[in-house]
Design an enzyme around this catalytic site. Structure first.
Site, PDB file in Angstrom:
ATOM      1  N   LYS A 202       0.865  -1.141   0.125  1.00  0.00           N
ATOM      2  CA  LYS A 202      -0.066  -0.021   0.158  1.00  0.00           C
ATOM      3  C   LYS A 202       0.852   1.294   0.219  1.00  0.00           C
ATOM      4  O   LYS A 202       1.657   1.473   0.842  1.00  0.00           O
ATOM      5  CB  LYS A 202      -1.000  -0.002   1.014  1.00  0.00           C
ATOM      6  CG  LYS A 202      -1.668   1.140   1.304  1.00  0.00           C
ATOM      7  CD  LYS A 202      -2.842   1.119   2.401  1.00  0.00           C
ATOM      8  CE  LYS A 202      -3.637   2.326   2.630  1.00  0.00           C
ATOM      9  NZ  LYS A 202      -4.715   2.252   3.534  1.00  0.00           N
ATOM     10  N   ARG A 212     -10.644   9.958   2.103  1.00  0.00           N
ATOM     11  CA  ARG A 212     -10.564  10.468   3.698  1.00  0.00           C
ATOM     12  C   ARG A 212     -11.606  11.564   3.733  1.00  0.00           C
ATOM     13  O   ARG A 212     -12.328  11.721   5.005  1.00  0.00           O
ATOM     14  CB  ARG A 212      -9.115  11.162   3.841  1.00  0.00           C
ATOM     15  CG  ARG A 212      -7.939  10.212   3.673  1.00  0.00           C
ATOM     16  CD  ARG A 212      -6.706  10.869   3.878  1.00  0.00           C
ATOM     17  NE  ARG A 212      -5.815   9.430   3.523  1.00  0.00           N
ATOM     18  CZ  ARG A 212      -4.378   9.853   3.322  1.00  0.00           C
ATOM     19  NH1 ARG A 212      -3.914  11.013   3.449  1.00  0.00           N
ATOM     20  NH2 ARG A 212      -3.603   8.624   3.119  1.00  0.00           N
ATOM     21  N   LYS A 225       1.303  10.013   5.749  1.00  0.00           N
ATOM     22  CA  LYS A 225       1.527   8.555   6.313  1.00  0.00           C
ATOM     23  C   LYS A 225       2.728   8.068   5.632  1.00  0.00           C
ATOM     24  O   LYS A 225       2.831   6.590   5.432  1.00  0.00           O
ATOM     25  CB  LYS A 225       0.304   7.904   5.760  1.00  0.00           C
ATOM     26  CG  LYS A 225      -0.996   8.283   6.360  1.00  0.00           C
ATOM     27  CD  LYS A 225      -2.263   7.487   6.253  1.00  0.00           C
ATOM     28  CE  LYS A 225      -3.380   7.888   6.737  1.00  0.00           C
ATOM     29  NZ  LYS A 225      -4.790   7.202   6.605  1.00  0.00           N
ATOM     30  N   LYS A 256      -2.114  -1.393  -3.809  1.00  0.00           N
ATOM     31  CA  LYS A 256      -3.373  -0.304  -3.711  1.00  0.00           C
ATOM     32  C   LYS A 256      -2.108   0.994  -3.637  1.00  0.00           C
ATOM     33  O   LYS A 256      -1.297   1.199  -3.109  1.00  0.00           O
ATOM     34  CB  LYS A 256      -3.913  -0.144  -2.358  1.00  0.00           C
ATOM     35  CG  LYS A 256      -4.897   0.844  -1.915  1.00  0.00           C
ATOM     36  CD  LYS A 256      -5.248   0.514  -0.553  1.00  0.00           C
ATOM     37  CE  LYS A 256      -6.224   1.781  -0.509  1.00  0.00           C
ATOM     38  NZ  LYS A 256      -6.763   1.535   0.933  1.00  0.00           N
ATOM     39  N   SER A 282     -10.471   5.696  -4.400  1.00  0.00           N
ATOM     40  CA  SER A 282     -11.397   6.905  -4.462  1.00  0.00           C
ATOM     41  C   SER A 282     -10.871   8.049  -5.432  1.00  0.00           C
ATOM     42  O   SER A 282     -11.704   8.559  -6.115  1.00  0.00           O
ATOM     43  CB  SER A 282     -11.738   7.543  -2.980  1.00  0.00           C
ATOM     44  OG  SER A 282     -10.195   7.939  -2.397  1.00  0.00           O
TER      45      SER A 282
HETATM   46  N1  LIG Z   1      -6.963   2.669   6.632  1.00  0.00           N
HETATM   47  C1  LIG Z   1      -6.885   3.555   5.475  1.00  0.00           C
HETATM   48  C2  LIG Z   1      -7.492   3.377   4.408  1.00  0.00           C
HETATM   49  N2  LIG Z   1      -8.189   2.105   3.882  1.00  0.00           N
HETATM   50  C3  LIG Z   1      -8.748   2.410   2.659  1.00  0.00           C
HETATM   51  C4  LIG Z   1      -8.146   3.702   1.990  1.00  0.00           C
HETATM   52  C5  LIG Z   1      -8.220   4.479   0.739  1.00  0.00           C
HETATM   53  C6  LIG Z   1      -9.383   3.877   0.116  1.00  0.00           C
HETATM   54  C7  LIG Z   1      -9.704   4.945  -1.040  1.00  0.00           C
HETATM   55  O1  LIG Z   1      -8.920   5.857  -1.357  1.00  0.00           O
HETATM   56  O2  LIG Z   1     -10.723   4.520  -1.848  1.00  0.00           O
HETATM   57  C8  LIG Z   1      -7.501   4.268   3.183  1.00  0.00           C
HETATM   58  C9  LIG Z   1      -6.732   5.535   3.040  1.00  0.00           C
HETATM   59  C10 LIG Z   1      -5.668   5.921   3.814  1.00  0.00           C
HETATM   60  O3  LIG Z   1      -4.510   5.145   4.028  1.00  0.00           O
HETATM   61  O4  LIG Z   1      -5.372   7.088   4.258  1.00  0.00           O
END
Ligand SMILES: NCc1[nH]cc(CCC(=O)O)c1CC(=O)O
Ligand SMILES: [Mg+2]
Length: 332
Positions: A202, A212, A225, A256, A282
């Site tokens: 990720k 978010r 992050k 991801k 997203s």
């Molecule tokens: N646990 C965090 C999490 N779980 C799914 C997403 C993102 C999903 C998306 O953007 O569609 C994130 C975002 C992040 O790491 O800040």
């Protein structure tokens, strides 16, 4: 390198295999079906049954009842599973206390879905970001996200989800060692059949922005992050992350974001030969929606082409906010 030398033109005319729809269908190397889709659902404990997410047109924050209806819709469309992401109101704190409430939003939604559509797989997000006052996926001390103290919280959260009936727990936090911690907690508590889908590779990505907003963590998030999510300059490192998660007991892995990382999907699926999932996140959804709304991209074709790309790259399946629409286009 091709395993043979193609005949030269004019003996070889590759266009012959493209000359009409029937032959194109016959020689297609990969296929996309509703069985390749996982539908991410944003759920909330707010009053509305369905509340629109501004940066993700067509996506709604769902009440537990609405989530159960969505699961029925998924089942009827042939979509095998949904993945749950929470937007919780109320107090948040440093350790994300709400994440381990057995009567919290996610356990409620799991039970509502299992009541309405028991044949649908339920995948939950194991991470603290939706529950912490700083919006990070772990516990914070002196401004740093501490790894090992976070593991205990994640293991407990995974147990709470499994206990409520989740089929798959999906740690998306990127702490080191969390697959082992989660696997041990599941084993110790009689949940040896619960699957773990590891968000193994990720990346720290701008494409999570709209999510978010959707889960309400963007207001609170301090900093970025990058001390736990991966640097997008790296690909070899993804193989190491995947190898570790598999050795700790992951059943399947995820890459991801999606489209900008298809090279990683390809390398992971080819190297490990385990179910490799990818997440059309997203920001990818928002980017496509914006172009579609402007008339710059054809909606149906853009959805199918991007999703097909994941299959071509070797993905076993794709998490996508377009899942129900794609399933309909695929003739479900
Ligand atoms: N646990 C965090 C999490 N779980 C799914 C997403 C993102 C999903 C998306 O953007 O569609 C994130 C975002 C992040 O790491 O800040
Ligand atoms: Mg890791």
């Amino acid at each position: 390198m091709l395993p043979f030398q193609p005949a030269p033109f004019p003996l070889a005319r590759p266009r012959r295999l493209r000359s009409s729809p029937w032959i194109r269908r016959l020689v297609a190397e990969t296929m996309l079906t509703p069985a390749d889709l996982i539908w991410p659902l944003i759920v909330h404990d707010g009053a509305e049954d369905r509340a629109p997410v501004a940066s993700m047109p067509g996506v709604f924050r769902l009440s537990p009842k609405a989530a159960a209806r969505a699961a029925v819709e998924a089942r009827d469309l042939g979509i095998p599973a949904v993945a749950l992401f929470p937007n919780v109101g109320g107090e948040k704190d440093n350790v994300g206390t709400g994440a381990t409430d057995p009567d919290g939003l996610i356990p409620d939604v799991i039970r509502a879905i299992k009541d309405a559509a028991p044949e649908i797989g339920v995948i939950t997000d194991v991470a603290l970001d939706c529950y912490t006052d700083h919006g990070h996926d772990g516990v914070m001390e002196d401004g740093r996200i501490v790894n090992d103290a976070t593991l205990e919280r994640l293991a407990e959260q995974a147990f709470i989800h499994a206990h409520a009936g989740a089929d798959v727990v999906a740690p998306s936090d990127m702490m080191d060692g969390r697959i082992q911690a989660v696997r041990e907690a599941l084993e110790a508590n009689g949940f040896q059949d619960t699957l773990i889908l590891a968000y193994a590779a990720k990346y720290a990505s701008c494409f999570y922005g709209p999510y978010r907003d959707a889960v309400g963590s963007s207001k609170s998030l301090t900093g970025d992050k990058k001390t736990y999510q991966m640097d997008y300059a790296n690909a070899d490192e993804a193989l190491k992350e995947v190898a570790m998660d598999l050795s700790e007991g992951a059943d399947a892995v995820m890459v991801k974001p999606g489209t900008p990382y298809l090279d990683v999907v390809r390398r992971v699926s080819e190297t490990f030969r385990v179910p490799t999932f990818a997440y059309q996140v997203s920001g990818e959804y928002a980017m496509m929606r914006a172009s579609i709304a402007n008339g710059w991209l054809d909606e149906d074709r853009a959805i199918l082409e991007t999703l097909h790309g994941f299959k071509r790259a070797g993905a076993a399946g794709v998490l996508t906010y377009f899942a129900p629409q794609a399933a309909r286009l695929l003739g479900a």
